[in-house]
Write an enzyme that holds these catalytic residues in place. Structure first.
Site, mmCIF file in Angstrom:
data_model
loop_
_atom_site.group_PDB
_atom_site.id
_atom_site.type_symbol
_atom_site.label_atom_id
_atom_site.label_comp_id
_atom_site.label_asym_id
_atom_site.label_seq_id
_atom_site.Cartn_x
_atom_site.Cartn_y
_atom_site.Cartn_z
ATOM 1 N N LEU A 135 0.861 -1.183 0.000
ATOM 2 C CA LEU A 135 0.000 0.000 0.000
ATOM 3 C C LEU A 135 0.898 1.234 0.000
ATOM 4 O O LEU A 135 1.742 1.399 0.883
ATOM 5 C CB LEU A 135 -0.893 -0.002 1.248
ATOM 6 C CG LEU A 135 -1.637 1.294 1.600
ATOM 7 C CD1 LEU A 135 -2.557 1.719 0.473
ATOM 8 C CD2 LEU A 135 -2.416 1.140 2.896
ATOM 9 N N ILE A 136 0.715 2.090 -0.990
ATOM 10 C CA ILE A 136 1.527 3.296 -1.120
ATOM 11 C C ILE A 136 0.609 4.510 -1.094
ATOM 12 O O ILE A 136 -0.385 4.565 -1.826
ATOM 13 C CB ILE A 136 2.335 3.300 -2.441
ATOM 14 C CG1 ILE A 136 3.108 1.989 -2.614
ATOM 15 C CG2 ILE A 136 3.284 4.492 -2.479
ATOM 16 C CD1 ILE A 136 3.841 1.865 -3.947
ATOM 17 N N SER A 155 12.867 12.755 5.109
ATOM 18 C CA SER A 155 13.642 13.769 4.399
ATOM 19 C C SER A 155 14.916 14.008 5.176
ATOM 20 O O SER A 155 14.989 13.710 6.373
ATOM 21 C CB SER A 155 12.821 15.072 4.335
ATOM 22 O OG SER A 155 13.617 16.167 3.932
ATOM 23 N N TYR A 163 7.934 22.403 8.446
ATOM 24 C CA TYR A 163 8.045 21.144 7.696
ATOM 25 C C TYR A 163 9.046 20.210 8.383
ATOM 26 O O TYR A 163 8.769 19.028 8.596
ATOM 27 C CB TYR A 163 8.481 21.443 6.266
ATOM 28 C CG TYR A 163 8.796 20.221 5.441
ATOM 29 C CD1 TYR A 163 7.783 19.441 4.891
ATOM 30 C CD2 TYR A 163 10.120 19.842 5.199
ATOM 31 C CE1 TYR A 163 8.078 18.322 4.131
ATOM 32 C CE2 TYR A 163 10.423 18.733 4.431
ATOM 33 C CZ TYR A 163 9.393 17.969 3.894
ATOM 34 O OH TYR A 163 9.691 16.846 3.149
ATOM 35 N N GLY A 201 5.466 12.171 -8.718
ATOM 36 C CA GLY A 201 6.752 12.061 -8.035
ATOM 37 C C GLY A 201 7.115 10.684 -7.540
ATOM 38 O O GLY A 201 6.934 9.670 -8.227
ATOM 39 N N GLY A 227 5.866 8.742 -5.239
ATOM 40 C CA GLY A 227 4.770 7.788 -5.088
ATOM 41 C C GLY A 227 4.376 7.150 -6.410
ATOM 42 O O GLY A 227 4.150 5.933 -6.487
ATOM 43 N N GLY A 245 -0.045 8.713 -1.556
ATOM 44 C CA GLY A 245 0.465 9.855 -2.320
ATOM 45 C C GLY A 245 1.077 9.475 -3.647
ATOM 46 O O GLY A 245 2.229 9.808 -3.935
ATOM 47 N N SER A 250 -0.016 10.150 -6.910
ATOM 48 C CA SER A 250 -0.413 10.857 -8.137
ATOM 49 C C SER A 250 0.785 11.390 -8.915
ATOM 50 O O SER A 250 0.732 11.497 -10.148
ATOM 51 C CB SER A 250 -1.383 12.001 -7.814
ATOM 52 O OG SER A 250 -0.781 12.935 -6.945
#
Length: 287
Positions: free
Chosen positions: A6-7, A138, A151, A13, A15, A9, A11
């Site tokens: 299950l991944i 990140s 962030y 890049g 993901g 995001g 749509s």
């Protein structure tokens, strides 16, 4: 038997590239995103290559949406072997000039979404006594950076959450935990971050912050011009690192995705680059 992944995001890049790469490598992929209207590129790839990818709606800021997607997969296949917490949103703005809504949003997407997706999967992985949770954090989850403190704070939280989880679910339930830490990625991510967080004047900072911000931008541009190939990875390059983690029988807690990212975080990571020693020490101390 194909493993189910299950991944979130997916749509664009990382993901999107991960969904395609995992399917090419024999996984049954459940590619999720908040709005399936943005799945055209993925649909095209599925059709062209006959990939084993199923699209599902999943909004990481909505617990009911998360639970619905998980339940759909469990009812169909009975298990989820790998969760890739990829969904996230960039945010670059001074704390002082950020609204309450913006502060809550960056935390909700980048941290709470990871927690709630993980929470939804843990009962099933625990029951099956196997699983893997890979969170895309990140270098900003290890090193705070100017105008990215909100962030970075959310990504630091993900790092701490996953580190704590790894100290006991791995041994007890055979659930492997890894944080994948990219540096710069040549996708729409940062462009989207800037577009979402600039003010009416098109600036991320104003007033006394503006000169600092201008120096920050100039420094970023200089580094990009001098070492673009070293700093910025493609979404596919990061996806390839994620796949290697998923295929690793004994994956580390942390992995940077490039030499630049490794060098950038060196002062924070040199004593224990992949986090393995620290997790072992915590297990010995507490358990």
């Amino acid at each position: 038997m194909k493993k189910n992944v299950l991944i979130t995001g997916t749509s664009t890049g990382v993901g999107l590239e991960s969904s395609i790469l995992f399917a090419r490598n024999g996984y049954r992929v459940y590619a999720t995103m908040r709005n399936l209207d943005k799945a055209d590129e993925l649909r095209k790839k599925i059709k062209e290559e006959n990939l084993t990818i199923e699209l599902l709606p999943l909004d990481v800021t909505n617990i009911q949406s998360i639970q619905s997607a998980v339940q759909t997969i469990i009812e169909k296949d009975g298990r989820i072997d790998v969760l890739i917490n990829n969904a996230g949103a960039g945010f670059a703005k001074t704390t002082e000039q950020s609204s309450e809504e913006e502060i809550r949003s960056v935390t909700e997407v980048n941290y709470h979404g990871v927690v709630f997706c993980t929470q939804a999967l843990l009962p099933f992985m625990r029951k099956q006594r196997s699983g893997q949770i890979i969170s895309i954090t990140s270098v900003g989850g290890l090193v705070g950076q100017p105008f990215n403190e909100l962030y970075c704070g959310a990504k630091f939280a993900v790092e701490g959450f996953m580190e704590g989880l790894a100290t006991y679910v791995s041994n007890a339930f055979n659930i492997k935990i890894t944080n994948v830490e990219p540096g710069g990625i040549a996708t729409e991510f940062m462009k989207s971050a800037v577009e979402k967080t600039t003010g009416d004047d098109g600036q991320l900072a104003s007033g006394e912050y503006l000169p600092i911000f201008e120096r920050y931008l100039a420094g970023n541009q200089k580094r990009a011009n001098e070492s673009k190939e070293q700093v910025y990875q493609t979404g596919l390059e990061v996806a390839e690192v994620i796949l290697k983690v998923a295929q690793n029988e004994d994956p580390p807690l942390r992995v940077r995705t490039s030499k630049w990212a490794e060098d950038f975080c060196q002062l924070k990571t040199q004593a224990d680059p992949d986090g393995t020693r620290l997790v072992s020490q915590i297990k010995d101390s507490f358990l």
